[in-house]
Every structure is written in structure tokens, then in C-alpha cells.
Scaffold this active site. Structure first.
Site, mmCIF file in Angstrom:
data_model
loop_
_atom_site.group_PDB
_atom_site.id
_atom_site.type_symbol
_atom_site.label_atom_id
_atom_site.label_comp_id
_atom_site.label_asym_id
_atom_site.label_seq_id
_atom_site.Cartn_x
_atom_site.Cartn_y
_atom_site.Cartn_z
ATOM 1 N N CYS A 174 6.070 5.721 4.473
ATOM 2 C CA CYS A 174 4.828 5.047 4.053
ATOM 3 C C CYS A 174 4.191 5.724 2.844
ATOM 4 O O CYS A 174 3.230 5.209 2.277
ATOM 5 C CB CYS A 174 3.839 5.006 5.210
ATOM 6 S SG CYS A 174 4.405 4.004 6.590
ATOM 7 N N HIS B 177 0.845 -1.192 0.000
ATOM 8 C CA HIS B 177 0.000 0.000 0.000
ATOM 9 C C HIS B 177 0.883 1.246 0.000
ATOM 10 O O HIS B 177 2.101 1.166 0.114
ATOM 11 C CB HIS B 177 -0.974 0.009 1.181
ATOM 12 C CG HIS B 177 -0.348 0.206 2.523
ATOM 13 N ND1 HIS B 177 -1.046 0.668 3.607
ATOM 14 C CD2 HIS B 177 0.907 -0.006 2.990
ATOM 15 C CE1 HIS B 177 -0.257 0.735 4.660
ATOM 16 N NE2 HIS B 177 0.932 0.336 4.318
ATOM 17 N N HIS C 78 3.512 -5.061 3.906
ATOM 18 C CA HIS C 78 3.482 -5.575 5.265
ATOM 19 C C HIS C 78 3.050 -7.031 5.252
ATOM 20 O O HIS C 78 2.302 -7.459 4.367
ATOM 21 C CB HIS C 78 2.492 -4.787 6.137
ATOM 22 C CG HIS C 78 2.855 -3.363 6.342
ATOM 23 N ND1 HIS C 78 3.821 -2.977 7.240
ATOM 24 C CD2 HIS C 78 2.395 -2.237 5.755
ATOM 25 C CE1 HIS C 78 3.926 -1.650 7.208
ATOM 26 N NE2 HIS C 78 3.074 -1.179 6.303
ATOM 27 N N GLU D 193 0.015 -4.653 11.909
ATOM 28 C CA GLU D 193 0.721 -4.199 10.718
ATOM 29 C C GLU D 193 2.197 -4.569 10.827
ATOM 30 O O GLU D 193 2.847 -4.892 9.844
ATOM 31 C CB GLU D 193 0.546 -2.696 10.551
ATOM 32 C CG GLU D 193 1.076 -2.166 9.244
ATOM 33 C CD GLU D 193 0.759 -0.718 9.051
ATOM 34 O OE1 GLU D 193 -0.042 -0.413 8.147
ATOM 35 O OE2 GLU D 193 1.295 0.122 9.805
ATOM 36 N N HIS E 160 4.981 0.058 -0.563
ATOM 37 C CA HIS E 160 5.707 -0.733 0.424
ATOM 38 C C HIS E 160 4.717 -1.763 0.959
ATOM 39 O O HIS E 160 3.519 -1.636 0.773
ATOM 40 C CB HIS E 160 6.294 0.139 1.547
ATOM 41 C CG HIS E 160 5.271 0.677 2.492
ATOM 42 N ND1 HIS E 160 4.474 1.754 2.185
ATOM 43 C CD2 HIS E 160 4.908 0.274 3.730
ATOM 44 C CE1 HIS E 160 3.664 1.998 3.198
ATOM 45 N NE2 HIS E 160 3.895 1.108 4.156
ATOM 46 N N ASP F 246 -4.781 -10.773 0.144
ATOM 47 C CA ASP F 246 -3.451 -11.375 0.129
ATOM 48 C C ASP F 246 -2.747 -11.167 -1.207
ATOM 49 O O ASP F 246 -3.312 -11.433 -2.269
ATOM 50 C CB ASP F 246 -3.543 -12.872 0.440
ATOM 51 C CG ASP F 246 -2.178 -13.494 0.723
ATOM 52 O OD1 ASP F 246 -1.310 -12.797 1.290
ATOM 53 O OD2 ASP F 246 -1.990 -14.676 0.385
ATOM 54 N N HIS F 247 -1.508 -10.684 -1.131
ATOM 55 C CA HIS F 247 -0.661 -10.398 -2.287
ATOM 56 C C HIS F 247 -1.333 -9.412 -3.255
ATOM 57 O O HIS F 247 -1.244 -9.556 -4.472
ATOM 58 C CB HIS F 247 -0.245 -11.688 -3.003
ATOM 59 C CG HIS F 247 0.788 -12.433 -2.234
ATOM 60 N ND1 HIS F 247 0.465 -13.279 -1.191
ATOM 61 C CD2 HIS F 247 2.132 -12.431 -2.313
ATOM 62 C CE1 HIS F 247 1.571 -13.783 -0.680
ATOM 63 N NE2 HIS F 247 2.603 -13.282 -1.337
#
Length: 136
Positions: free
Chosen positions: A35, A16, A43, A126, A41, A81-82
Site C-alpha cells: 500500500c 491512494h 480500490h 475497501e 494503487h 470517484d476516479h
């Protein structure tokens, strides 16, 4: 009947960028720092879904954990996810994907599928040290 809380822990990986389009690049950089990286980037998010309710005397369950696992997979993991949250998730097209907003979106996705008789709380990590809960 006694009330018991059950917990299901899952994880997903997502990218994100924290960016407010109404602000200048300088203000975004000042507020969001690293960020705000325009190249994104990511998490390794951990999610804990907590349901609280009465123990069913026939099953001994508050809620079937397999059913909860399947629901989290369907509503959250398969969607997030991903993925790039900013680009791939419709809920974040006009909402900054902060941990605070992500946890609220996840709550809303699951709340629609779980009966109101269960209290529900979502905890989203996070990082190992930064996490949010909704409702608080």
C-alpha cells in the site's frame, strides 16, 4: 413512533498511497507494504450510508432515499470517484488516506448536511473482506 434504519449503497473508484512523510522509506515500506507503492494503487470502494430515525406518519419515510442518493453523489462520489486521494482531495493533504480516515472524512462531509435527529453510520468497504464503520 418506531425507529427504522435505512441504507443507501454507492461505490467509487480511487487511488491512494499509504505513506507517512515523517518516516523513512524503509519504515513506510515495513508498516504499509504494497500500500506504500510510490506509483499509487487503487480500490473499488463500496459505501453504505445508514440513517436511523422515526418513520414520518405523513410520508412513511425515515428519510427520502432520492434526497440521500443526491447528497451522497454531491458530497462523496463527485469528490472522490476516479481521484487520487492523496493529491486531489484536500482533506488528505495532511492525513494518510487509510480506510479508517476515509470513512471519518465521509462521515463529516455528510453529517454537516443531515439533521442531527438522524443517527448516521458510514460503512466503507475497501475490499470485499476489509471494511470499516464509523461511528462504531
Amino acid at each position: 413512533m418506531p425507529r427504522v434504519s435505512i441504507n443507501r449503497k454507492e461505490h467509487f473508484n480511487a487511488a491512494h498511497r499509504l505513506y507517512n512523510p515523517d518516516w523513512s522509506d524503509e519504515k513506510n515500506e515495513s508498516v504499509f507494504g504494497k500500500c506504500n507503492n510510490p506509483n499509487w494503487h487503487g480500490h473499488n470502494y463500496e459505501i453504505i450510508v445508514t440513517l436511523t430515525g422515526e418513520v414520518d406518519p405523513d410520508t412513511g419515510y425515515v428519510y427520502d432515499m432520492k434526497k440521500l442518493s443526491d447528497l451522497v453523489k454531491e458530497q462523496v462520489l463527485n469528490r472522490f470517484d476516479h481521484k487520487n486521494l492523496n493529491l486531489d482531495i484536500k482533506e488528505f493533504q495532511n492525513l494518510i488516506p487509510t480506510a479508517e480516515n476515509i470513512v471519518k472524512v465521509i462521515y463529516d462531509l455528510l453529517r454537516d448536511k443531515i439533521e442531527e435527529k438522524y443517527e448516521m453510520k458510514i460503512t466503507l468497504y475497501e475490499t470485499e473482506r476489509n471494511f470499516v464503520e464509523y461511528p462504531s
